[in-house]
Design an enzyme around this catalytic site. Structure first.
Site, short mmCIF file in Angstrom:
data_model
loop_
_atom_site.label_atom_id
_atom_site.label_comp_id
_atom_site.label_asym_id
_atom_site.label_seq_id
_atom_site.Cartn_x
_atom_site.Cartn_y
_atom_site.Cartn_z
N ARG A 259 -9.37 3.59 -31.32
CA ARG A 259 -8.12 4.68 -30.89
C ARG A 259 -8.41 5.68 -29.75
O ARG A 259 -9.43 5.49 -28.69
CB ARG A 259 -8.59 5.90 -31.91
CG ARG A 259 -9.30 6.25 -33.50
CD ARG A 259 -8.41 6.61 -34.24
NE ARG A 259 -9.10 6.18 -35.29
CZ ARG A 259 -9.14 7.13 -36.76
NH1 ARG A 259 -9.14 8.46 -36.27
NH2 ARG A 259 -9.48 6.59 -38.11
N ARG A 274 -14.58 13.56 -30.75
CA ARG A 274 -12.66 12.85 -30.55
C ARG A 274 -12.71 11.20 -29.90
O ARG A 274 -13.29 11.44 -28.51
CB ARG A 274 -11.53 13.58 -30.21
CG ARG A 274 -10.45 13.39 -30.32
CD ARG A 274 -9.59 13.56 -29.64
NE ARG A 274 -9.28 14.85 -30.48
CZ ARG A 274 -9.03 15.12 -31.67
NH1 ARG A 274 -8.34 14.92 -31.93
NH2 ARG A 274 -8.73 16.68 -32.38
N GLU A 346 -13.46 18.66 -39.23
CA GLU A 346 -13.21 17.81 -40.28
C GLU A 346 -13.59 16.46 -40.03
O GLU A 346 -14.46 16.05 -38.87
CB GLU A 346 -11.22 17.36 -39.70
CG GLU A 346 -10.87 15.96 -40.83
CD GLU A 346 -10.02 15.06 -40.26
OE1 GLU A 346 -10.00 13.68 -40.60
OE2 GLU A 346 -9.53 15.88 -39.62
N SER A 349 -11.16 12.66 -44.52
CA SER A 349 -9.25 12.75 -45.15
C SER A 349 -9.83 12.02 -46.22
O SER A 349 -10.08 10.54 -46.19
CB SER A 349 -8.57 12.77 -44.32
OG SER A 349 -8.45 13.42 -43.42
N ARG A 387 -19.22 12.14 -36.15
CA ARG A 387 -19.29 13.63 -36.48
C ARG A 387 -20.57 13.89 -37.02
O ARG A 387 -20.75 15.43 -36.96
CB ARG A 387 -17.65 13.59 -37.00
CG ARG A 387 -16.49 13.35 -35.79
CD ARG A 387 -15.53 14.01 -36.33
NE ARG A 387 -14.49 14.26 -36.09
CZ ARG A 387 -12.73 13.95 -35.76
NH1 ARG A 387 -12.75 15.46 -36.22
NH2 ARG A 387 -12.60 14.40 -34.89
#
Length: 420
Positions: A259, A274, A346, A349, A387
């Protein structure tokens, strides 16, 4: 993509539902394109009827040995008109379809209405926050001190937002991947998908056209590095009709993900939260329409089980309408406790997209009654690996600087109990 029938029959309700997301979308142009398309089709039907009648007239004239030049000339003009109208219909359809690709999904009735993440609703917490004799260190500092993470050398090779794992850091990452894949084997079929996909595959899952700036594009091929395993897994059954006996279908895949993180300037510039490149274990479900929300709870439970076995404190949050992803009808976030930041972050999801993606992909199934309809797709992270590493380092740090390995991971670490 939204259902055309619902748009045509209940556009005002659709507008109100989309407004809950704060999307600020006007349907006026689409209504005009759709009306134009239907009016043009009526005109073509009239011209086709005239052609059919003319054919009968020509037969009658020939029987009487009368000239047919005038009516043949008229029919030539009618045929040209039909072709012109067909082109106009195609233009209206293409413009309408392009617009619908920019419209997000309609939130499920159970989704709380809100503007942003501040209005998400906590559903539950599991576990307890660890206590420390002194201020807990952030995971990037722990990793660098232990010699298992090297952000400086990664930046030398590739730039910012990359990490170099080494030694027991690399082994911990690999252990987590194998542990998660093994844990999910009881329900999910493992897949190793391509990491490069075409434009249509990205459009199916909703990354395109809206989020192209977030993707790594391979220009010569007009292809993309996947931002999540959801993309190739969801496209497995593109343009297929499945049987109701085949459903539900459960897939799991480990993939690297890529990303650009456009728009995240200044956010999480340090550490593993990130990254431009990261590893993830992804869960995807193809569901019959009537059971997709039951399966959403199952998907959530499967993702939670990873954190329970790792003994990491977390909470489950129901996203409000303003914080839903573009394609989602309902989403739960799982947020893990990060002691150094003093807040939940987070880590997964879990979403139900209903038929939004399936309409784009034309994935359908034949019900037990024999009707062919679009199925529902769901996906969730089970989990984001980087994460999870960050959470383990911060929650399991010891006063002497070492980090305890969660017991469930030790068989995957060759019996290593702590990183020193």
């Amino acid at each position: 993509m939204l259902e055309l029938k619902r748009l045509r029959e209940d556009i005002n309700t659709v507008k109100k539902e989309i407004e809950k997301r704060g999307a600020g979308i006007s349907f006026d142009a689409w209504i005009k394109w759709d009306q134009t398309e239907r009016e043009l089709k009526v005109q073509i039907e009239g011209l086709q009827a005239r052609k059919n009648k003319a054919s009968e007239e020509i037969v009658a004239l020939k029987k009487k040995q009368l000239p047919t030049d005038a009516i043949l000339a008229e029919m030539k003009q009618v045929s040209q008109q039909v072709e012109t109208l067909k082109l106009e219909i195609k233009t209206a359809q293409e413009e309408g379809a392009a617009f619908l690709l920019t419209v997000p999904n309609i939130p499920h009735a159970s989704v709380p209405v809100g503007k942003n993440e501040d209005e998400n609703i906590e559903i539950r917490q599991w576990g307890h926050r660890p206590l420390f004799p002194c201020t807990p260190r952030p995971h990037w500092e722990i990793g660098e001190r232990l010699g298992i993470l090297d952000f400086e050398r990664a930046a030398k090779m590739s730039g910012a937002r990359y990490a170099l794992y080494q030694g027991l850091g690399a082994r911990l990452e690999r252990a987590l991947i194998n542990f998660m894949l093994d844990l999910h084997q009881h329900r999910y079929k493992e897949i190793i998908p391509p990491l490069i996909v075409n434009r249509e595959s990205m459009t199916v899952t909703g990354q395109l056209p809206k989020f192209e700036e977030d993707l790594f594009h391979i220009g010569a091929e007009d292809a993309f590095l996947i931002p999540t395993g959801e993309v190739p897994l969801t496209n497995i059954h593109r343009n297929e009709i499945l049987s109701h006996e085949q459903l539900p279908i459960f897939y799991v895949a480990y993939t690297p993900c890529f990303r650009r993180e456009a728009g995240s300037y200044g956010k999480d510039t340090r550490g593993l939260i990130r990254q431009h490149q990261f590893n993830k274990v992804e869960l995807v479900i193809f569901s019959p329409v009537e059971s997709s929300y039951t399966l959403l709870e199952q998907l959530l439970s499967d993702a939670e089980e990873v954190l329970k076995r790792l003994e990491l404190h977390y909470r489950v949050v129901a996203l409000c309408t303003g914080d839903l992803s573009f394609a989602s009808a309902k989403t739960y976030d799982i947020e893990v406790w990060m002691p150094a930041q003093g807040k939940f972050r987070e880590i997964s999801s879990c979403s139900n997209f209903e038929a939004f993606q399936a309409r784009r992909a034309d994935i359908r199934y034949r019900t037990s009654a024999g009707k062919v309809i679009h199925l529902h797709t769901l996906n969730g992270s089970g989990l984001a690996i980087g994460r999870t590493v960050a959470a383990i380092l911060e929650n399991n740090q010891q006063a002497d600087g070492s980090v305890l390995i969660p017991e469930v991971l030790r068989p995957y670490m060759g019996g290593v109990e702590r990183i020193v």
